[in-house]
Write a protein that holds these residues in place. Structure first.
Motif, PDB file in Angstrom:
ATOM      1  N   THR A  96     -40.200 -69.402  -3.833  1.00 39.74           N
ATOM      2  CA  THR A  96     -41.154 -70.059  -2.948  1.00 39.74           C
ATOM      3  C   THR A  96     -41.996 -71.063  -3.729  1.00 39.74           C
ATOM      4  OG1 THR A  96     -41.254 -68.066  -1.571  1.00 39.74           O
ATOM      5  CG2 THR A  96     -43.017 -69.674  -1.273  1.00 39.74           C
ATOM      6  N   ILE A  98     -45.233 -74.008  -3.931  1.00 44.50           N
ATOM      7  CA  ILE A  98     -46.665 -74.071  -3.642  1.00 44.50           C
ATOM      8  C   ILE A  98     -46.923 -74.321  -2.158  1.00 44.50           C
ATOM      9  CG2 ILE A  98     -48.756 -75.444  -4.064  1.00 44.50           C
ATOM     10  CD1 ILE A  98     -47.639 -75.874  -6.951  1.00 44.50           C
ATOM     11  N   ASN A  99     -46.067 -75.114  -1.508  1.00 41.13           N
ATOM     12  CA  ASN A  99     -46.247 -75.439  -0.087  1.00 41.13           C
ATOM     13  C   ASN A  99     -45.584 -74.425   0.847  1.00 41.13           C
ATOM     14  OD1 ASN A  99     -43.545 -76.012  -0.308  1.00 41.13           O
ATOM     15  ND2 ASN A  99     -43.703 -78.140   0.347  1.00 41.13           N
ATOM     16  N   ASP A 100     -45.177 -73.269   0.302  1.00 38.52           N
ATOM     17  CA  ASP A 100     -44.550 -72.155   1.031  1.00 38.52           C
ATOM     18  C   ASP A 100     -43.095 -72.399   1.429  1.00 38.52           C
ATOM     19  OD1 ASP A 100     -46.747 -70.452   0.805  1.00 38.52           O
ATOM     20  OD2 ASP A 100     -47.669 -71.251   2.628  1.00 38.52           O
ATOM     21  N   TYR A 101     -42.495 -73.493   0.992  1.00 37.03           N
ATOM     22  CA  TYR A 101     -41.061 -73.700   1.178  1.00 37.03           C
ATOM     23  C   TYR A 101     -40.338 -72.608   0.390  1.00 37.03           C
ATOM     24  CZ  TYR A 101     -36.437 -75.869   0.806  1.00 37.03           C
ATOM     25  OH  TYR A 101     -35.087 -76.119   0.849  1.00 37.03           O
ATOM     26  N   THR A 102     -39.360 -71.941   1.025  1.00 34.19           N
ATOM     27  CA  THR A 102     -38.656 -70.824   0.395  1.00 34.19           C
ATOM     28  C   THR A 102     -37.156 -71.029   0.482  1.00 34.19           C
ATOM     29  OG1 THR A 102     -40.437 -69.302   0.985  1.00 34.19           O
ATOM     30  CG2 THR A 102     -38.323 -68.311   0.432  1.00 34.19           C
ATOM     31  N   GLN A 158     -41.989 -77.122  -7.814  1.00 33.11           N
ATOM     32  CA  GLN A 158     -43.325 -76.589  -7.550  1.00 33.11           C
ATOM     33  C   GLN A 158     -43.257 -75.089  -7.264  1.00 33.11           C
ATOM     34  OE1 GLN A 158     -44.729 -79.141  -4.377  1.00 33.11           O
ATOM     35  NE2 GLN A 158     -45.350 -80.730  -5.815  1.00 33.11           N
ATOM     36  N   ASP A 160     -43.796 -71.271  -7.415  1.00 35.21           N
ATOM     37  CA  ASP A 160     -44.910 -70.436  -7.865  1.00 35.21           C
ATOM     38  C   ASP A 160     -44.712 -68.958  -7.560  1.00 35.21           C
ATOM     39  OD1 ASP A 160     -45.514 -70.393  -5.115  1.00 35.21           O
ATOM     40  OD2 ASP A 160     -47.647 -70.702  -5.430  1.00 35.21           O
ATOM     41  N   ARG A 161     -43.632 -68.607  -6.816  1.00 42.14           N
ATOM     42  CA  ARG A 161     -43.377 -67.207  -6.505  1.00 42.14           C
ATOM     43  C   ARG A 161     -41.892 -66.912  -6.467  1.00 42.14           C
ATOM     44  NH1 ARG A 161     -46.169 -67.784  -1.020  1.00 42.14           N
ATOM     45  NH2 ARG A 161     -46.144 -69.918  -1.752  1.00 42.14           N
ATOM     46  N   GLU A 163     -39.602 -63.505  -5.210  1.00 45.21           N
ATOM     47  CA  GLU A 163     -39.531 -62.140  -4.693  1.00 45.21           C
ATOM     48  C   GLU A 163     -38.095 -61.676  -4.884  1.00 45.21           C
ATOM     49  OE1 GLU A 163     -40.103 -59.399  -0.716  1.00 45.21           O
ATOM     50  OE2 GLU A 163     -40.478 -61.553  -0.581  1.00 45.21           O
TER      51      GLU A 163
END
Length: 166
Positions: A96, A98-102, A158, A160-161, A163
């Motif tokens: 994912t 920074i802009n929540d694109y996954t 970008q 940042d996550r 999972e």
């Protein structure tokens, strides 16, 4: 019973600290949060800063991309090395930005000579404006299979996550 539980928790923390000295509960300047089914992390969540990422095995390669001009040198931690450090042996990485694109990246991509989580491009840190600070980059020039719409879609910048679902 409570003392035994505390000893077990302390032993788990010490084991993780010994095997993954770069992993911290909270990083001073967090760049990447990894959560989910992590085989070596009891809590299921770790936070990495740039120093932590740079202490993991380093991989570099040169490649061109469809988003940049010319050939660039990318440096970071191989997805395969990160997976091994975390005890991840199968499943999916939900990456994912920074802009929540996954995007979904299958564990089968985490191979030697595969993608890295790049933190440097041409020996310089990448700004958010320049697809940083973290970018999943495949060695596109080394294998024609890495030059496909599917792989390009997995090349999330970008970042940042992560999972992990095993």
């Amino acid at each position: 019973m409570l003392i035994r539980l505390a000893q077990t928790i302390l032993a788990s923390i010490l084991t993780v600290s010994v095997s993954l000295p770069v992993i911290a509960e909270e990083a001073a300047n967090p760049l990447l949060t990894v959560s989910g089914d992590l085989g070596t992390i009891e809590s299921g969540t770790i936070v990495l800063d740039l120093d932590s990422l740079m202490e993991l095995p380093v991989t570099s390669f040169e490649t061109s991309t469809i988003w940049t001009e010319g050939v660039h040198t990318f440096t970071g931690v191989a997805l395969s090395d990160l997976a091994a450090e975390l005890g991840v042996q199968r499943g999916l990485f939900f990456a994912t930005a920074i802009n929540d694109y996954t995007v979904e990246i299958p564990h089968s991509d985490a191979v030697e000579g595969g993608p890295i989580i790049a933190y440097l491009m041409d020996d310089s840190e990448m700004s958010i404006r320049d697809k940083g600070p973290l970018w999943i980059v495949y060695p596109y020039d080394s294998n024609s299979e890495y030059r496909s719409e599917v792989i390009y879609a997995r090349s999330i910048w970008q970042l940042d996550r992560l999972e992990v679902v095993q």
